[in-house]
Design an enzyme around this catalytic site. Structure first.
Site, PDB file in Angstrom:
ATOM      1  N   CYS A 170      14.911  54.552  79.426  1.00 40.02           N
ATOM      2  CA  CYS A 170      15.666  53.768  78.444  1.00 40.02           C
ATOM      3  C   CYS A 170      15.790  54.469  77.096  1.00 40.02           C
ATOM      4  CB  CYS A 170      14.982  52.428  78.257  1.00 40.02           C
ATOM      5  SG  CYS A 170      13.224  52.608  77.912  1.00 40.02           S
ATOM      6  N   ASN A 230      12.649  51.866  86.868  1.00 43.07           N
ATOM      7  CA  ASN A 230      12.356  53.268  86.534  1.00 43.07           C
ATOM      8  C   ASN A 230      10.859  53.559  86.349  1.00 43.07           C
ATOM      9  OD1 ASN A 230      12.350  51.747  84.203  1.00 43.07           O
ATOM     10  ND2 ASN A 230      13.177  53.383  82.928  1.00 43.07           N
ATOM     11  N   GLU A 261       6.373  46.149  72.443  1.00 43.28           N
ATOM     12  CA  GLU A 261       5.300  46.294  73.413  1.00 43.28           C
ATOM     13  C   GLU A 261       4.288  47.283  72.849  1.00 43.28           C
ATOM     14  OE1 GLU A 261       7.596  46.853  77.307  1.00 43.28           O
ATOM     15  OE2 GLU A 261       6.562  44.937  77.552  1.00 43.28           O
ATOM     16  N   GLU A 318      13.049  44.382  76.225  1.00 40.23           N
ATOM     17  CA  GLU A 318      13.048  45.846  76.162  1.00 40.23           C
ATOM     18  C   GLU A 318      14.286  46.302  76.917  1.00 40.23           C
ATOM     19  OE1 GLU A 318      11.265  47.775  74.514  1.00 40.23           O
ATOM     20  OE2 GLU A 318       9.527  46.578  73.991  1.00 40.23           O
TER      21      GLU A 318
HETATM   22  P1  NDP Z   1      18.643  45.291  85.214  1.00 41.31           P
HETATM   23  O1  NDP Z   1      18.976  44.717  83.884  1.00 41.31           O
HETATM   24  O2  NDP Z   1      19.678  45.353  86.261  1.00 41.31           O
HETATM   25  O3  NDP Z   1      17.428  44.453  85.859  1.00 41.31           O
HETATM   26  C1  NDP Z   1      16.201  44.263  85.172  1.00 41.31           C
HETATM   27  C2  NDP Z   1      15.401  43.182  85.893  1.00 41.31           C
HETATM   28  O4  NDP Z   1      16.002  41.912  85.673  1.00 41.31           O
HETATM   29  C3  NDP Z   1      15.346  43.360  87.407  1.00 41.31           C
HETATM   30  O5  NDP Z   1      14.077  42.972  87.884  1.00 41.31           O
HETATM   31  C4  NDP Z   1      16.424  42.428  87.868  1.00 41.31           C
HETATM   32  O6  NDP Z   1      16.257  42.035  89.211  1.00 41.31           O
HETATM   33  C5  NDP Z   1      16.239  41.265  86.924  1.00 41.31           C
HETATM   34  N1  NDP Z   1      17.382  40.374  86.777  1.00 41.31           N
HETATM   35  C6  NDP Z   1      18.691  40.615  87.010  1.00 41.31           C
HETATM   36  N2  NDP Z   1      19.433  39.514  86.712  1.00 41.31           N
HETATM   37  C7  NDP Z   1      18.575  38.568  86.271  1.00 41.31           C
HETATM   38  C8  NDP Z   1      18.723  37.225  85.798  1.00 41.31           C
HETATM   39  N3  NDP Z   1      19.919  36.634  85.706  1.00 41.31           N
HETATM   40  N4  NDP Z   1      17.622  36.553  85.428  1.00 41.31           N
HETATM   41  C9  NDP Z   1      16.403  37.129  85.479  1.00 41.31           C
HETATM   42  N5  NDP Z   1      16.196  38.390  85.925  1.00 41.31           N
HETATM   43  C10 NDP Z   1      17.263  39.106  86.315  1.00 41.31           C
HETATM   44  O7  NDP Z   1      18.019  46.705  84.895  1.00 41.31           O
HETATM   45  P2  NDP Z   1      17.656  47.889  85.900  1.00 41.31           P
HETATM   46  O8  NDP Z   1      16.558  47.453  86.821  1.00 41.31           O
HETATM   47  O9  NDP Z   1      18.908  48.439  86.454  1.00 41.31           O
HETATM   48  O10 NDP Z   1      17.012  48.940  84.877  1.00 41.31           O
HETATM   49  C11 NDP Z   1      17.763  49.796  84.107  1.00 41.31           C
HETATM   50  C12 NDP Z   1      17.945  49.264  82.692  1.00 41.31           C
HETATM   51  O11 NDP Z   1      16.684  48.949  82.128  1.00 41.31           O
HETATM   52  C13 NDP Z   1      18.573  50.280  81.756  1.00 41.31           C
HETATM   53  O12 NDP Z   1      19.532  49.678  80.927  1.00 41.31           O
HETATM   54  C14 NDP Z   1      17.400  50.753  80.929  1.00 41.31           C
HETATM   55  O13 NDP Z   1      17.752  51.279  79.683  1.00 41.31           O
HETATM   56  C15 NDP Z   1      16.583  49.515  80.827  1.00 41.31           C
HETATM   57  N6  NDP Z   1      15.193  49.859  80.540  1.00 41.31           N
HETATM   58  C16 NDP Z   1      14.683  49.561  79.296  1.00 41.31           C
HETATM   59  C17 NDP Z   1      13.397  49.944  78.966  1.00 41.31           C
HETATM   60  C18 NDP Z   1      12.805  49.594  77.627  1.00 41.31           C
HETATM   61  O14 NDP Z   1      11.581  49.544  77.523  1.00 41.31           O
HETATM   62  N7  NDP Z   1      13.573  49.361  76.591  1.00 41.31           N
HETATM   63  C19 NDP Z   1      12.557  50.690  79.920  1.00 41.31           C
HETATM   64  C20 NDP Z   1      13.178  50.892  81.196  1.00 41.31           C
HETATM   65  C21 NDP Z   1      14.466  50.509  81.478  1.00 41.31           C
HETATM   66  P3  NDP Z   1      16.903  42.922  90.379  1.00 41.31           P
HETATM   67  O15 NDP Z   1      16.627  44.349  90.105  1.00 41.31           O
HETATM   68  O16 NDP Z   1      16.189  42.427  91.551  1.00 41.31           O
HETATM   69  O17 NDP Z   1      18.374  42.603  90.317  1.00 41.31           O
END
Ligand code: NDP
Length: 481
Positions: A284, A153, A455, A250
């Site tokens: 998020c 995002n 952060e 996060e």
């Molecule tokens: P995901 O949890 O699907 O993915 C986050 C990252 O982790 C991606 O780069 C993903 O790779 C990677 N990943 C997935 N599986 C693994 C694993 N087993 N080991 C290591 N890395 C892995 O989140 P989204 O990208 O769909 O983002 C949306 C989510 O993020 C929402 O829940 C949102 O609330 C949260 N978010 C939180 C924020 C905060 O600061 N608190 C800010 C922004 C978003 P890939 O995408 O290549 O699968």
């Protein structure tokens, strides 16, 4: 308009672009679905190489005077500002977010973080502990190689928010962006080199979850900072624990925004719109459970519907567009299923609905209950649920009745009540008469399932460093032997 965003190569390792040896990774412009670049994932060997190269580069970087590390970060912040338009356009191509957002929010907030930690680098000191004849002191030292993993995002902001404190403290980083949005982190790597960062200190690998998994388990990695969903956070935290690695998590949220009947209606409605529809709702910390005190519920909903009706949806590159597509078809389908479940469970659709293609219009539900899935689950799309409440105790208890704890907001003219309510809310980041403002000076992060660590601000320094204690003997050693 050219839609080619092909980078020099898919990865950035050891100070230069390197082509990935893994599976192809097409990058789609969410507005048109057109392929704008084709990258390749990193192979397992390339992930290991990146971590080893980072480990080799880290000690010399950590040995520099902190003020010199700060200068590199400050130069990177300036380069980002100088190239603001070009970077905003790339971010819009990568994410589909309106250019009017990416020009002011994404890279600019990344530049703020680099600038802030540039200044902070030279101010970090230890403690001197007097012990009579002897004394002790502490040194705050780098952790080593940090793995950063980002969500789709705010890809460039997330990369900067993690890189800035990590590098300021003398760590090296290997960053894996989301497979959906791989382009911004590569730009950051180039910009940091241009700003004078030694080769190997900041590296980028690409790939899906498995690449992230390999990165988290690499023996050189001392810390993992993830921005992502709660289920991914649990997996990554568990994998990090195997190697006793430090973590910052996060994660997601379902945050409450509480509006008391003495609040400025216009401000509260404006904040609710911002708290739900900015970035097409893919934030998020969004305040997706809007608790409105019963007496102003009808007026609130009426004004909300008027303001939402004016939101301009369309081509993200049009500077007037306020609402763009969501990231991809799978996310659109997930959001549509959530909207359908709200209707099925008996909530009233005030405006919005399924939309078409990658566009989901700003959607508002009223007459919902706390146990409906639209009220309980993170949707990560432009869907607001308006709930009503009678009094303060009731709303605080209902606001806290969730496993998440990322953020919360309160609107009221009664400042005593505002501070009392905020003190009772289980959330890491709270706003009073504001919402979703995250200046770099303020710690940001969650409690409960929404995460660990903070952060931004000086608090982030603690999460990218460790304390060494040094006891200094100033006289003869008293030994019983
Ligand atoms: P995901 O949890 O699907 O993915 C986050 C990252 O982790 C991606 O780069 C993903 O790779 C990677 N990943 C997935 N599986 C693994 C694993 N087993 N080991 C290591 N890395 C892995 O989140 P989204 O990208 O769909 O983002 C949306 C989510 O993020 C929402 O829940 C949102 O609330 C949260 N978010 C939180 C924020 C905060 O600061 N608190 C800010 C922004 C978003 P890939 O995408 O290549 O699968």
């Amino acid at each position: 308009m050219t839609l080619n965003a092909q980078p020099a190569a898919s990865l950035f390792i050891g100070g230069r672009p390197v082509e990935g040896q893994g599976a192809p990774l097409p990058v789609l412009y969410p507005f048109t679905g057109q392929v704008i670049a084709t990258l390749h994932e990193a192979s397992a060997e390339q992930v290991a190489d990146a971590c080893r190269i980072a480990a080799d580069a880290q000690p010399a970087w950590a040995a520099l005077p902190p003020v010199e590390r700060g200068r590199v970060l400050a130069r990177a912040a300036q380069i980002i500002r100088d190239r603001g338009d070009e970077l905003a356009r790339l971010e819009t191509l990568d994410t589909g977010k309106p250019i009017q957002e990416t020009q002011v929010a994404d890279w600019p907030s990344g530049a703020d973080a680099l600038e802030f930690f540039a200044g902070l680098a030279a101010t970090v000191t230890g403690q001197m502990i007097p012990l009579g004849r002897d004394w002790a002191y502490t040194r705050r030292e780098a952790l080593g190689v940090c793995a950063g993993i980002g969500a789709w995002n705010y890809p460039s902001q997330i990369a900067c928010w993690k890189a800035a404190p990590a590098l300021a403290m003398g760590n090296a980083m290997v960053f894996k962006p989301s497979e959906e949005t791989p382009l911004g982190a590569l730009k950051l790597a180039e910009i940091l080199i241009e700003a004078g960062l030694p080769a190997g200190v900041f590296n980028v690998v690409q790939g899906r979850g498995a690449v992230g998994g390999a990165l988290v388990s690499d023996p050189h990695v001392a810390k993992v900072s993830l921005t992502g969903s709660v289920p991914t956070g649990r997996r990554v935290y568990a994998a990090a624990a195997e190697g006793m690695r430090h973590v910052t998590m996060e994660l997601g949220g379902k945050s409450p925004l509480i509006v008391f009947d003495d609040a400025s209606l216009e401000d509260a409605v404006g904040a609710a719109v911002l708290a739900n529809f900015y970035s097409s709702g893919q934030i998020c910390s969004n305040g997706t459970r809007v608790f409105v005190q019963a007496g102003i519920r009808d007026a609130f909903l009426a004004r909300l519907a008027e303001r939402v009706a004016r939101v301009k949806m369309g081509d993200p590159m049009d500077p007037d567009t306020q609402h763009g597509p969501v990231i991809n078809a799978a996310q659109a389908a997930k959001i549509r299923a959530a909207i359908a479940s709200g209707v099925d469970q008996g909530a009233r659709l005030v405006c919005g609905g399924a939309g078409e293609g990658a566009f989901i219009p700003p959607t508002v539900f009223a007459d919902a209950t706390d146990d409906m899935s639209i009220t309980r689950d993170e949707i990560f799309g432009p869907v607001m649920t308006v709930l009503t409440f009678a009094d303060e105790d009731e709303v605080v208890s209902r606001a806290n009745n969730t496993g998440f704890g990322l953020a919360a907001g309160v609107f009221t003219a009664d400042l005593t009540r505002a501070h009392r309510v905020v003190a009772g809310l289980q959330a890491g980041t709270c706003w009073i008469n504001a919402y979703n403002l995250t200046p770099v000076q303020m710690p940001f992060g969650g409690v409960k399932q929404s995460g660990i660590g903070r952060e931004n601000s000086a608090a982030a320094i603690e999460h990218y460093s460790q304390i060494k204690s040094v006891y200094v003997g100033m006289g003869p050693v008293e030994s019983p032997y």
